[in-house]
Design an enzyme around this catalytic site. Structure first.
Site, PDB file in Angstrom:
ATOM      1  N   THR A 154       0.897  -1.148   0.000  1.00 23.82           N
ATOM      2  CA  THR A 154       0.000   0.000   0.000  1.00 23.82           C
ATOM      3  C   THR A 154       0.929   1.189   0.000  1.00 23.82           C
ATOM      4  O   THR A 154       2.109   1.032   0.325  1.00 23.82           O
ATOM      5  CB  THR A 154      -0.872  -0.041   1.279  1.00 23.82           C
ATOM      6  OG1 THR A 154      -1.859  -1.049   1.130  1.00 23.82           O
ATOM      7  CG2 THR A 154      -1.558   1.269   1.601  1.00 23.82           C
ATOM      8  N   ASP A 185      -8.623  -1.534   4.977  1.00 23.51           N
ATOM      9  CA  ASP A 185      -8.499  -0.541   6.059  1.00 23.51           C
ATOM     10  C   ASP A 185      -8.116   0.839   5.537  1.00 23.51           C
ATOM     11  O   ASP A 185      -8.246   1.833   6.248  1.00 23.51           O
ATOM     12  CB  ASP A 185      -7.405  -0.980   7.040  1.00 23.51           C
ATOM     13  CG  ASP A 185      -6.051  -1.038   6.339  1.00 23.51           C
ATOM     14  OD1 ASP A 185      -5.860  -1.914   5.479  1.00 23.51           O
ATOM     15  OD2 ASP A 185      -5.193  -0.166   6.609  1.00 23.51           O
ATOM     16  N   THR A 203      -0.044   0.290   6.735  1.00 21.19           N
ATOM     17  CA  THR A 203      -0.062  -0.770   5.726  1.00 21.19           C
ATOM     18  C   THR A 203      -0.016  -2.100   6.466  1.00 21.19           C
ATOM     19  O   THR A 203       0.260  -2.141   7.656  1.00 21.19           O
ATOM     20  CB  THR A 203       1.124  -0.637   4.749  1.00 21.19           C
ATOM     21  OG1 THR A 203       1.045  -1.691   3.777  1.00 21.19           O
ATOM     22  CG2 THR A 203       2.464  -0.706   5.451  1.00 21.19           C
ATOM     23  N   GLY A 204      -0.332  -3.177   5.742  1.00 22.26           N
ATOM     24  CA  GLY A 204      -0.342  -4.489   6.379  1.00 22.26           C
ATOM     25  C   GLY A 204      -1.642  -5.192   6.082  1.00 22.26           C
ATOM     26  O   GLY A 204      -2.327  -4.867   5.103  1.00 22.26           O
TER      27      GLY A 204
HETATM   28  N1  ASP Z   1      -3.776  -2.658   4.125  1.00 23.76           N
HETATM   29  C1  ASP Z   1      -4.046  -3.093   2.787  1.00 23.76           C
HETATM   30  C2  ASP Z   1      -5.293  -3.895   2.771  1.00 23.76           C
HETATM   31  O1  ASP Z   1      -5.427  -4.801   3.545  1.00 23.76           O
HETATM   32  C3  ASP Z   1      -2.980  -3.883   2.145  1.00 23.76           C
HETATM   33  C4  ASP Z   1      -1.588  -3.429   2.425  1.00 23.76           C
HETATM   34  O2  ASP Z   1      -1.349  -2.530   3.167  1.00 23.76           O
HETATM   35  O3  ASP Z   1      -0.686  -4.013   1.860  1.00 23.76           O
HETATM   36  O4  ASP Z   1      -6.122  -3.677   1.961  1.00 23.76           O
END
Ligand code: ASP
Length: 280
Positions: A154, A185, A203-204
């Site tokens: 992200t 999120d 992110t995550g």
């Molecule tokens: N947070 C993002 C999601 O779950 C993905 C990411 O941050 O890599 O949509």
């Protein structure tokens, strides 16, 4: 004036692969451009500009280069928040738009500030955002070969401007191979939140970030008197019981820049005009 950006979690983080180096160089260049822009623009304008640059770079999973969902379509989410007015706007699961963050910015002028799915895509068309495919061949190949996520990613930016105003923007192509309709999120207060004291982008794994209410908790703790490092420490400790997978970047009103990740794979870049820092 301060700026910090992130490019999500990198599966290549522990390697010295060409992709990792390319991503680090891209982050460095974009942090520098964002900081230059901040010299003559507000924090809010800067986070939109900087996240647009990240969306335009196909190395990152946002805008061009977004991951593909389980039904073969790309749906993106993005939001921004002005720490001064505490107005937040966003789009969830928007399709075929080059810069979802700019659609989110447009929504700041409207009473209805967060739109999802078809409504978000229709709003974009009605407001001059032309249809644009953000798919790149590599993502299609990954989708066809593996039919599963190749790792999350992200993008986000936090800025503090010359008037000591804070803003944050976050944009994502999602976690990849998700069920259509899944809500990331990134356009919620768990993944993107700001007030006059602090601004945070995450992110995550979206589900973990929402369970931990990460961005909103960090910001609220600052307001309630925590220092930025203690606010991060407590919030990340609260992810541990469910092994939450998250990373966050932040700036507080005094110009303290901070970042943390639950698993050491996130890549950030920050620039304050003098010192450039890149972490992974
Ligand atoms: N947070 C993002 C999601 O779950 C993905 C990411 O941050 O890599 O949509």
């Amino acid at each position: 004036m301060k700026i910090i950006i992130h490019g999500g979690f990198f599966s290549e983080s522990h390697t010295n692969s060409e992709t990792k180096i390319a991503k680090q160089n891209a982050l460095k260049e974009i942090a520098r451009k964002g900081f230059e822009f901040l010299q003559n623009h507000s924090a809010l304008e800067t986070v939109v500009y900087t996240v647009s640059l990240l969306e335009d770079n196909e190395l990152f999973n946002a805008g061009i280069g977004s991951q593909i969902q389980s039904d073969g379509k790309i749906r993106m989410s993005a939001s921004l928040m002005d720490g001064t007015t505490q107005k937040m706007s966003g789009v969830i699961n928007i399709e075929d738009v080059k810069n979802p963050i700019q659609v989110a910015e447009k929504l700041l002028d409207f009473e209805d500030k967060v739109l999802g799915g078809e409504g978000a895509t229709n709003f974009a068309r009605q407001n001059g955002f032309e249809a644009f495919s953000t798919e790149i061949p590599q993502r299609r190949e990954e989708y066809l070969a593996k039919k599963e996520s190749t790792g999350t990613g992200t993008v986000g930016c936090v800025a503090l401007d010359a008037e000591r105003k804070l803003a944050v923007a976050t944009s994502t192509g999602g976690k990849g191979f998700e069920i259509p309709g899944r809500i990331s999120d990134s356009a919620t207060v768990a993944g993107n939140y700001a007030n006059q004291d602090c601004a945070v982008s995450c992110t995550g794994v979206g589900e973990d970030i929402v369970s931990g209410a990460v961005a909103a908790k960090i910001v609220t703790r600052l307001t309630d008197g925590f220092s930025i490092d203690k606010a991060f420490e407590k919030t990340f400790d609260e992810l541990k019981p469910f092994d939450g997978f998250a990373g966050a970047i932040a700036i507080d009103k005094s110009g303290n820049v901070f970042h943390q990740d639950s698993h050491p794979m996130m890549v950030f870049a920050s620039f304050d005009g003098k010192e450039f820092e890149i972490f992974d």
